[in-house]
Design an enzyme around this catalytic site. Structure first.
Site, PDB file in Angstrom:
ATOM      1  CG  ASN A   9      11.770  18.821  65.497  1.00  0.00           C
ATOM      2  OD1 ASN A   9      11.711  17.714  66.031  1.00  0.00           O
ATOM      3  ND2 ASN A   9      12.891  19.503  65.392  1.00  0.00           N
ATOM      4  CE  LYS A  11      13.161  21.670  68.621  1.00  0.00           C
ATOM      5  NZ  LYS A  11      14.025  22.790  68.795  1.00  0.00           N
ATOM      6  CG  HIS A  95      16.923  20.291  63.858  1.00  0.00           C
ATOM      7  ND1 HIS A  95      17.506  20.897  64.946  1.00  0.00           N
ATOM      8  CD2 HIS A  95      15.694  20.845  63.727  1.00  0.00           C
ATOM      9  CE1 HIS A  95      16.650  21.772  65.458  1.00  0.00           C
ATOM     10  NE2 HIS A  95      15.547  21.759  64.740  1.00  0.00           N
ATOM     11  CD  GLU A  97      17.327  21.420  68.613  1.00  0.00           C
ATOM     12  OE1 GLU A  97      16.725  20.333  68.567  1.00  0.00           O
ATOM     13  OE2 GLU A  97      16.752  22.512  68.832  1.00  0.00           O
ATOM     14  CD  GLU A 170      14.423  24.570  61.604  1.00  0.00           C
ATOM     15  OE1 GLU A 170      13.279  24.702  62.014  1.00  0.00           O
ATOM     16  OE2 GLU A 170      15.224  23.786  62.130  1.00  0.00           O
ATOM     17  N   GLY A 176      14.187  28.084  69.179  1.00  0.00           N
ATOM     18  CA  GLY A 176      13.950  27.948  70.620  1.00  0.00           C
ATOM     19  C   GLY A 176      14.254  29.202  71.421  1.00  0.00           C
ATOM     20  CB  SER A 216      10.960  31.735  67.546  1.00  0.00           C
ATOM     21  OG  SER A 216      12.006  31.337  68.407  1.00  0.00           O
TER      22      SER A 216
HETATM   23  C1  PEP Z   1      13.016  23.580  65.415  1.00  0.00           C
HETATM   24  O1  PEP Z   1      13.498  22.924  66.320  1.00  0.00           O
HETATM   25  O2  PEP Z   1      13.078  23.145  64.261  1.00  0.00           O
HETATM   26  C2  PEP Z   1      12.411  24.872  65.730  1.00  0.00           C
HETATM   27  C3  PEP Z   1      12.145  25.642  64.738  1.00  0.00           C
HETATM   28  O3  PEP Z   1      12.201  25.140  67.052  1.00  0.00           O
HETATM   29  P1  PEP Z   1      11.370  26.385  67.640  1.00  0.00           P
HETATM   30  O4  PEP Z   1      10.094  26.514  66.851  1.00  0.00           O
HETATM   31  O5  PEP Z   1      11.120  26.062  69.066  1.00  0.00           O
HETATM   32  O6  PEP Z   1      12.217  27.607  67.465  1.00  0.00           O
END
Ligand code: PEP
Length: 255
Positions: A9, A11, A95, A97, A170, A176, A216
């Site tokens: 992703n 973003k 997601h 976000e 998630e 992040g 992460s």
């Molecule tokens: C994401 O945005 O779906 C995500 C898992 O981000 P990150 O890997 O940076 O934690």
């Protein structure tokens, strides 16, 4: 048999030329990988260009969002049909976000999911708890709420329609932050989601739904995550912006 799915992703990152560079490197670095499905989710602005670059390559395209109506006066929105037209095979829905910054509700997630399936696009639906919810022991309750609302919502999902569904667990506190759920913590939730799917759908459909982990994920933790029986892949944010790191994640080693 569930084929592992590793999705990146991007973003709101990468101009078109940067996306091209990343994808070209990724194509090179993942040559010969055929037992893993590789997906990249660039911003809308790069999709058209990357469609041509990825033609003939096993790397598939995803969008990061969609709107549920087919067309009309919805300024700024993009429909499932438009995503199909631009070459997307997958779309990320719900997601955290989007839930946090754009106030995306369970109802919206459900409508988007149905619109994606209706247009022949495979949805990757994100679910997961906040730190506060985990600390107050509500993880499974929240995940159940997200999964049930997304899949059954106001308009239920047909049994056969879940064959193309992927659920991304998630945990919001892991996105992040550099702090991932341990493989055991993730497995507990994935196993719970699998049981939920068995309750909601017929076994022969529910067993094929992929449940991937996001939060992460990096080269140093992918192998232990993928060693868990119910972790079918990863949704990767930060680490997918570096071709070498994403390629290493794609080439995970099962313990
Ligand atoms: C994401 O945005 O779906 C995500 C898992 O981000 P990150 O890997 O940076 O934690």
């Amino acid at each position: 048999m569930r084929i592992p799915l590793i999705a990146g992703n991007w973003k709101m990152n990468n101009l078109i030329h940067q996306g091209v560079e990343l994808v070209l490197k990724l194509r090179e670095l993942t040559k010969g990988v055929n037992e893993v499905e590789i997906v990249v989710a660039p911003p809308f602005t790069s999709l058209y260009h990357l469609k041509f670059l990825l033609a003939g390559s096993p790397i598939k395209l995803a969008a990061q969002n969609l709107f549920w109506e087919k067309s009309g006066a919805y300024t700024g929105e993009v429909s499932a049909g438009m995503l199909k037209d631009v070459g997307c095979e997958y779309v990320i829905i719900g997601h955290s976000e989007r839930r946090q910054y754009f106030h995306e509700t369970e109802d919206a997630v459900n409508k988007k999911l149905l619109a994606a399936i209706g247009a022949g696009i495979k949805p990757i639906v994100c679910v997961g708890e906040t730190l506060e919810e985990r600390e107050s022991g509500k993880t499974l309750e929240i995940v159940k709420f997200h999964v049930e609302k997304a899949l059954t919502g106001k308009t239920g999902l047909a049994q056969g329609a879940i064959k193309d569904l992927t659920i991304a667990y998630e945990p919001v506190w892991a996105i992040g932050t550099g702090v991932n759920a341990t493989p055991e913590e993730a497995e507990e939730v994935h196993n719970y989601i699998r049981e939920l799917l068995f309750e909601l759908f017929e076994t022969n459909h529910a067993k094929d739904v992929r449940i991937i982990y996001g939060g992460s994920v990096k080269p140093s933790n992918i192998d232990s995550l993928m060693a868990q029986p119910n972790i079918d892949g990863a949704l990767v944010g930060g680490a997918c912006l570096k071709a070498e790191d994403f390629a290493r994640i794609v080439k995970f080693q099962r313990a």
